[in-house]
Design a protein around this motif. Structure first.
Motif, PDB file in Angstrom:
ATOM      1  N   THR A   1      -1.656   9.602   5.373  1.00  0.00           N
ATOM      2  CA  THR A   1      -2.795   9.216   4.560  1.00  0.00           C
ATOM      3  C   THR A   1      -2.465   8.008   3.692  1.00  0.00           C
ATOM      4  O   THR A   1      -1.320   7.769   3.320  1.00  0.00           O
ATOM      5  CB  THR A   1      -3.238  10.352   3.634  1.00  0.00           C
ATOM      6  N   CYS A   2      -3.509   7.283   3.387  1.00  0.00           N
ATOM      7  CA  CYS A   2      -3.428   6.193   2.413  1.00  0.00           C
ATOM      8  C   CYS A   2      -4.641   6.305   1.510  1.00  0.00           C
ATOM      9  O   CYS A   2      -5.784   6.205   1.987  1.00  0.00           O
ATOM     10  CB  CYS A   2      -3.373   4.837   3.086  1.00  0.00           C
ATOM     11  N   ILE A  51      -7.730   0.073  -1.160  1.00  0.00           N
ATOM     12  CA  ILE A  51      -8.633   0.255  -0.021  1.00  0.00           C
ATOM     13  C   ILE A  51      -9.898   1.003  -0.411  1.00  0.00           C
ATOM     14  O   ILE A  51     -10.721   1.317   0.442  1.00  0.00           O
ATOM     15  CB  ILE A  51      -7.943   0.979   1.157  1.00  0.00           C
ATOM     16  N   ALA A  52     -10.054   1.293  -1.704  1.00  0.00           N
ATOM     17  CA  ALA A  52     -11.157   2.138  -2.155  1.00  0.00           C
ATOM     18  C   ALA A  52     -12.520   1.621  -1.702  1.00  0.00           C
ATOM     19  O   ALA A  52     -13.414   2.404  -1.389  1.00  0.00           O
ATOM     20  CB  ALA A  52     -11.110   2.257  -3.678  1.00  0.00           C
ATOM     21  N   LEU A  89       0.837  -1.198   0.000  1.00  0.00           N
ATOM     22  CA  LEU A  89       0.000   0.000   0.000  1.00  0.00           C
ATOM     23  C   LEU A  89       0.877   1.255   0.000  1.00  0.00           C
ATOM     24  O   LEU A  89       1.922   1.281   0.652  1.00  0.00           O
ATOM     25  CB  LEU A  89      -0.907   0.048   1.231  1.00  0.00           C
ATOM     26  N   THR A  90       0.419   2.271  -0.685  1.00  0.00           N
ATOM     27  CA  THR A  90       1.117   3.550  -0.663  1.00  0.00           C
ATOM     28  C   THR A  90       0.607   4.361   0.521  1.00  0.00           C
ATOM     29  O   THR A  90      -0.583   4.686   0.591  1.00  0.00           O
ATOM     30  CB  THR A  90       0.878   4.330  -1.961  1.00  0.00           C
ATOM     31  N   ARG A 149      -3.144  -0.969   7.358  1.00  0.00           N
ATOM     32  CA  ARG A 149      -3.331  -2.333   6.867  1.00  0.00           C
ATOM     33  C   ARG A 149      -4.803  -2.619   6.606  1.00  0.00           C
ATOM     34  O   ARG A 149      -5.678  -2.237   7.393  1.00  0.00           O
ATOM     35  CB  ARG A 149      -2.789  -3.306   7.918  1.00  0.00           C
ATOM     36  N   ARG A 150      -5.059  -3.302   5.515  1.00  0.00           N
ATOM     37  CA  ARG A 150      -6.411  -3.709   5.197  1.00  0.00           C
ATOM     38  C   ARG A 150      -6.899  -4.744   6.211  1.00  0.00           C
ATOM     39  O   ARG A 150      -6.106  -5.551   6.723  1.00  0.00           O
ATOM     40  CB  ARG A 150      -6.495  -4.295   3.790  1.00  0.00           C
ATOM     41  N   GLN A 151      -8.177  -4.764   6.468  1.00  0.00           N
ATOM     42  CA  GLN A 151      -8.749  -5.712   7.422  1.00  0.00           C
ATOM     43  C   GLN A 151      -9.194  -6.999   6.742  1.00  0.00           C
ATOM     44  O   GLN A 151      -9.519  -7.976   7.426  1.00  0.00           O
ATOM     45  CB  GLN A 151      -9.964  -5.090   8.126  1.00  0.00           C
ATOM     46  N   THR A 152      -9.217  -7.000   5.430  1.00  0.00           N
ATOM     47  CA  THR A 152      -9.735  -8.153   4.694  1.00  0.00           C
ATOM     48  C   THR A 152      -8.884  -8.395   3.451  1.00  0.00           C
ATOM     49  O   THR A 152      -7.882  -7.712   3.224  1.00  0.00           O
ATOM     50  CB  THR A 152     -11.185  -7.910   4.230  1.00  0.00           C
ATOM     51  N   GLY A 153      -9.318  -9.378   2.678  1.00  0.00           N
ATOM     52  CA  GLY A 153      -8.638  -9.659   1.416  1.00  0.00           C
ATOM     53  C   GLY A 153      -7.220 -10.140   1.631  1.00  0.00           C
ATOM     54  O   GLY A 153      -6.989 -11.140   2.305  1.00  0.00           O
ATOM     55  N   ASP A 154      -6.271  -9.430   1.073  1.00  0.00           N
ATOM     56  CA  ASP A 154      -4.868  -9.800   1.208  1.00  0.00           C
ATOM     57  C   ASP A 154      -4.198  -9.131   2.396  1.00  0.00           C
ATOM     58  O   ASP A 154      -2.989  -9.291   2.580  1.00  0.00           O
ATOM     59  CB  ASP A 154      -4.099  -9.463  -0.073  1.00  0.00           C
ATOM     60  N   TYR A 155      -4.997  -8.393   3.199  1.00  0.00           N
ATOM     61  CA  TYR A 155      -4.455  -7.713   4.382  1.00  0.00           C
ATOM     62  C   TYR A 155      -3.232  -6.868   4.005  1.00  0.00           C
ATOM     63  O   TYR A 155      -2.289  -6.738   4.795  1.00  0.00           O
ATOM     64  CB  TYR A 155      -4.069  -8.726   5.466  1.00  0.00           C
ATOM     65  N   ALA A 156      -3.293  -6.275   2.828  1.00  0.00           N
ATOM     66  CA  ALA A 156      -2.155  -5.485   2.349  1.00  0.00           C
ATOM     67  C   ALA A 156      -1.805  -4.379   3.332  1.00  0.00           C
ATOM     68  O   ALA A 156      -2.674  -3.817   3.997  1.00  0.00           O
ATOM     69  CB  ALA A 156      -2.477  -4.889   0.981  1.00  0.00           C
ATOM     70  N   SER A 157      -0.534  -4.066   3.402  1.00  0.00           N
ATOM     71  CA  SER A 157      -0.059  -3.067   4.353  1.00  0.00           C
ATOM     72  C   SER A 157       0.879  -2.077   3.672  1.00  0.00           C
ATOM     73  O   SER A 157       1.435  -2.342   2.604  1.00  0.00           O
ATOM     74  CB  SER A 157       0.684  -3.739   5.511  1.00  0.00           C
ATOM     75  N   GLY A 158       1.012  -0.923   4.315  1.00  0.00           N
ATOM     76  CA  GLY A 158       1.953   0.090   3.850  1.00  0.00           C
ATOM     77  C   GLY A 158       2.531   0.805   5.055  1.00  0.00           C
ATOM     78  O   GLY A 158       1.932   0.786   6.141  1.00  0.00           O
ATOM     79  N   TYR A 159       3.691   1.439   4.880  1.00  0.00           N
ATOM     80  CA  TYR A 159       4.408   1.999   6.022  1.00  0.00           C
ATOM     81  C   TYR A 159       4.957   3.389   5.690  1.00  0.00           C
ATOM     82  O   TYR A 159       5.270   3.694   4.531  1.00  0.00           O
ATOM     83  CB  TYR A 159       5.586   1.089   6.401  1.00  0.00           C
ATOM     84  N   VAL A 160       5.092   4.163   6.731  1.00  0.00           N
ATOM     85  CA  VAL A 160       5.764   5.454   6.609  1.00  0.00           C
ATOM     86  C   VAL A 160       6.419   5.764   7.955  1.00  0.00           C
ATOM     87  O   VAL A 160       5.957   5.280   8.996  1.00  0.00           O
ATOM     88  CB  VAL A 160       4.758   6.558   6.208  1.00  0.00           C
TER      89      VAL A 160
END
Lengths: 155, 174
Positions: A84-85, A90-91, A64-65, A136-147
């Motif tokens: 922000t993400c 996550i749309a 995730l960006t 981090r997404r709560q579902t699906g692939d639980y994709a994550s992003g960091y800053v």
């Protein structure tokens, strides 16, 4: 034991272990990270769907960006960074989870709403240190992003 | 040079060059240079695990890569050793074992480890004698587990003040 290996550099710290355990429960013994990438350890009870899910979670790590308007703030509990993400992933989500580490130690965690495709967090603190923020997404692939945001002492 | 069992000789027996070279020269060479492998970590990233079951630290991509060592023995005992610096994210117990040819050598909770209350880094060092290893090629892999939280093994990745270089080695001893 069945191992899923994804060759990618992991962001540390992270919540991969928590995500994998939440998704697979007793079918996982944990996650290992090294110069080889990221490895999820699944028990022999894990089936093909579980292997697919674990692979998806590892591939979603740091995909995730996530952005911040300030990479450095003053630790005066007033200077604020806005994180922000707005990643397309996550749309359609209603909420996202977040975690905050300070100098590698978990500091806070929770969830926040996705509004018009964007999750927005604010950070102001009196604690000096390096803050790693994960969304981090709560579902699906639980994709994550960091800053990373560094909180510096008042001068 | 492989070891071959010498033959007991009797008085009057002719010791040919072949006998002398085989029984003495070649076997002394074998004792001087037994099957042995070692690896020192100098990696691009430190290792971590949250696994509560024993898993490979890093078995590389084939024979004699990373923390997997393969030697061809002539039948006898094998000495395995490891020294490294570990850390924990929480109160936990981190333990190590050796996987030889797909089976844990020590079993249960492993060979040794460290139970801590999240104190700073600790050195783990062990030598372990595996007896009665049959002649042939054998694979040895370093494994670890943690009872909770995250275990870290520093691997020469440049971590400030923790840029150390652990060693894993295997050697036939007899």
């Amino acid at each position: 034991m069945q191992d899923i290996l994804v060759v990618k550099t992991a962001v540390r710290p992270n919540n991969l272990d928590g995500v994998i355990r939440a998704a697979l429960g007793e079918k996982t013994t944990g996650v290992s990270i090294g110069p080889y990438g990221i490895r999820a350890h699944l028990t022999d009870a894990a089936d093909s769907a579980d292997l697919t899910l674990a692979t998806s979670v590892l591939n979603g790590h740091n995909s995730l960006t996530v952005e911040t308007d300030k990479s450095t703030i003053t630790a005066d509990n007033s200077d604020t960074a806005t994180i922000t993400c707005s990643d397309a992933a996550i749309a359609s989500d209603s909420d996202c989870d977040y975690a905050v580490w300070v100098d590698g130690v978990l500091f806070a965690s929770g969830s926040d709403s996705v509004v018009s495709g964007t999750v927005t967090l604010t950070l102001h603190t009196s604690v000096v240190g390096e803050f790693m923020i994960e969304i981090r997404r709560q579902t699906g692939d639980y994709a994550s992003g960091y800053v990373t945001v560094t909180a510096e002492a008042e001068s | 040079m492989a070891w071959t069992a010498p033959t007991t000789r009797i008085t009057g027996e002719l010791i040919t060059a072949a006998i002398w070279n085989g029984d003495l020269v070649d076997n002394l060479d074998a004792l001087k240079d037994p099957p042995s492998e070692h690896y020192e970590l100098d990696e691009s990233a430190d290792y971590t695990t949250t696994s509560t079951s024993f898993v490979d630290v890093d078995a590389g991509t084939g024979a004699n890569t990373k923390l997997r060592r393969d030697i061809t023995t002539t039948g006898g005992d094998v000495f395995v050793g490891f020294t490294g610096l570990i850390d924990a994210s929480t109160t936990n117990i981190i333990t190590f074992d050796i996987d030889m040819d797909g089976a844990q050598v020590a079993g249960d909770n492993g060979i040794c480890g460290y139970g801590n209350d999240s104190n700073p880094s600790v050195t783990i060092s062990f030598c372990y004698l595996i007896t009665g290893v049959v002649a042939g090629t054998h694979t040895f892999k370093l494994q670890w587990r943690t009872s909770a939280g995250t275990a870290t093994l520093y691997a020469g990745a440049g971590t400030t003040n923790l840029d150390v270089h652990p060693q894993f080695w295997v050697r036939e001893m007899s």
